[in-house]
Design a protein around this motif. Sequence first.
Motif, mmCIF file in Angstrom:
data_model
loop_
_atom_site.group_PDB
_atom_site.id
_atom_site.type_symbol
_atom_site.label_atom_id
_atom_site.label_comp_id
_atom_site.label_asym_id
_atom_site.label_seq_id
_atom_site.Cartn_x
_atom_site.Cartn_y
_atom_site.Cartn_z
ATOM 1 N N GLY A 52 -1.251 3.206 -8.139
ATOM 2 C CA GLY A 52 -1.284 1.777 -8.441
ATOM 3 C C GLY A 52 -0.128 1.331 -9.306
ATOM 4 O O GLY A 52 -0.291 0.429 -10.140
ATOM 5 N N GLY A 54 3.343 -3.368 -7.085
ATOM 6 C CA GLY A 54 2.684 -4.580 -6.617
ATOM 7 C C GLY A 54 3.721 -5.539 -6.097
ATOM 8 O O GLY A 54 4.923 -5.324 -6.229
ATOM 9 N N THR A 77 0.853 -1.184 0.000
ATOM 10 C CA THR A 77 0.000 0.000 0.000
ATOM 11 C C THR A 77 0.889 1.233 0.000
ATOM 12 O O THR A 77 2.113 1.143 0.137
ATOM 13 C CB THR A 77 -0.898 0.025 1.234
ATOM 14 O OG1 THR A 77 -0.061 -0.003 2.416
ATOM 15 C CG2 THR A 77 -1.839 -1.159 1.255
#
Length: 827
Positions: free
Chosen positions: A67, A70, A62
Amino acid sequence: MADRETTTMLIIALILVIIYTFAPCSGANVKIGVPENYDGIFPWYLAKLRNLPGNYTELTVTGDDEGIFGVDAQFLYALKPLDREKQPSYSLQVSFRTSEHRQSFTVEVCVIDKNDNVPTFIGESMRGSVQLGLLKGIPFMQVDARDRDDRNTAHAELRFSLMEQTPRIPSSQMFFISSITGEVSLTEEGASTLDPEMCGRYKLFVMVKDMAGKANAFFTNGIVTVEVTGNTWASPDPVRLQENLPGPYPIPISQVKWSGSQAEYSLEGEFPEMLFTISREGVIYLNAPLDRETQDQFQISIVVERPDGREIAKPVELRVMVGDANDNRPTFPQAQYHTVVKELAARGTEILTVQAADNDDPKTDNVRIFYRLVGQIPESPRALFRVDRDSGVISVQADSMEGTAPQYTLTITAEDAKGLNSSCTLVVTVQDENNNPPVFSQHEYGPFHIPEDALVGTTVTAVLAGDADVRGGDSWQVDYRLESGNEEEVFTFVTDKQTNEVSLILSKVLDFERESEYILVLSAQNPVALVRGRYGPASTATVSIYVDDVNEGPILSQSHYEVTVREGEEPGRVIATIRGYDPDSHPIRYSLQGDTKKYFSIGKYSGELKTVQALDREENSTYTMEVIAVDGRNSSLSASTLVTVQILDVNDNSPVLVGDYSWKYLCTPRWEDQALVLASRDSDGPQHGGRLNFSLRSDATVRRNWKLTPINGEVDADLVNTVNPRQAVLVKVKTNTHTNLSLNIPYLAPEVYTVPFTISDSSSPPRSTFINLPVTVCPCNVRGNCKMAAKQLQGMPTIQSAVGILLGTFAVIGPVYCIAFNVSRLL
């Protein structure tokens, strides 16, 4: 496709190595660096998360609003390229669950810069102005540029350069730009030739590059406009200030102004600190009164500088002139003067000129000086001296200085037109002149008695010639002379310079029998000439001296007698006569002292010296004795002389052979240069026994077998004690007492020979001694040693018999030793 994937994985692995070795971020559990603008395959695996335990579950990331990031199977990845200029770093939270509870840690991703931005100029920095008079190298503007790349890397490290200048007048190289700072300044040519009337504006074509100016750098070109302006920077007009201005201080006296960039001012020059100061606005102040006599003008340099201390332009000059005010009293160069005036000086005689000095301006009346005589000590008599009002010349005012005090102290003042004054003192010494001759108190002195045996240096008497001139001066001093009566210089005199008294002193021995009375004429004069008057009878006196008779001792004619006597002379012969006399004609008695062996005698009244017995020079060649002469009436009066008797040599001794030659030998066959050095001695002196002669007996066999060779001069004899040349000893021998004895034939049978020869001295007729010298002749080995004696004593074994006995002994015991040795080997 497989190759492309392989290549991609290699690139990712390389990036991971870079990431783990380069960690610019701080403050996170995990720090990784990622280059911007990645154009490879996505997802882009950035790093493996090593902090995860083996039993984790529910792994998430996070903190990324876009975004981009990952996580997959412990690998952190990105889904698109990163841009450092947009966001230089990311702070991500990675969380996971274990069997117990959920945990998390921070991953800091720092975006690594790439040179992907071109530098650009900042527009407002592209215009500037340069002032006339600016020095070389002083920046007047700064070109600025920026680069969006990382300032901590070479990507944003900018370099400036000047490409071209238009117009190119009066020179093509008027300006210079700093490659690092972008500061623009004038060159040497620009500073010296800049002229706004010739060219008031210039365009400078400049370039800025990143990567510190390397060949692969990005760059941008730009134009800088430079306006040329005049300047108010110039030397101000000279300033004239009156000395001792009343104030209040500080007083502004001038002003300068630099019309260009911000500037600071300072003053330099030969003046006391803080006498002149300058404000930030360029106003120059005087801070204290001026004194023209200390310094009548000042040359002040005004310096203009940048705030960092660099000088902007050449200094300008301010001249300050100081006007005079009558504020100085005249002063004499010294407080006291000394001079001398003769006592017979006439009226009007100048004795000294005093001059005072005034430090005011010599071009004004402030320096006019007047002189006055205001005091005299002692005061009586008055009007002895005067001083000229304008020149300061001091002269004699009285008709005569005779009879005045020996010294006067005058006080003289010097005064200027304003009444300022000072004074000095003048000490005037009245110099005595020789106007009085010396005079004796009486015309005759004596008579004085002195015994004839008085010691040289005895003072006979003292007299005085008085002088009325000033005591202690040259006119008072007296020089005495003995005009007559002292032709033989029996007397001399010494003058006491403190009292002028003269003492007559005996300088030679007196003799009553020769001279019993002296009449001396003594004169007195001054060492300097008389100014008035003359020397008369009162300056001359006579001194009478009588010599008293004293009984004197005898006097001998010689202090030392030298007598020669031949040895063996018959006793009783007179060898010398001692001569003496008595000044009083008394008889003289003679006696001898020091003749302990009573070889001599002397006549009691005749003084004849005789020998008592025959003398032998070989026993004693010199005798020294003392002869005493005594006054026949007073035995305490005597005189003495030394007598030296030299005994002359007579040839009364024959020469003799000296030394032991029994142990010496000569080799046969004859060895070259081998000889026996024979020494002899003669007890007579060198005249008779100095040179000795050796000669063989007149026998044919002797002269055939032997040879005597004189040793002429002082020579080296190295075979004196041995026949072996290797063992020779260097010996110095005298020519007149030695000779060499050697074989005269090549071979002589071994034996002890008797060599007959004669030794004679050099006298005429000569004395001789006959010698039979035993000489051993034997065969010698190679070392020069005698192998056998020529003859043996009875009962003594010979060398041959000794050798035979030794060989016989070996012949008997030899076989015995051989048998014993072989038996021992068999056992």
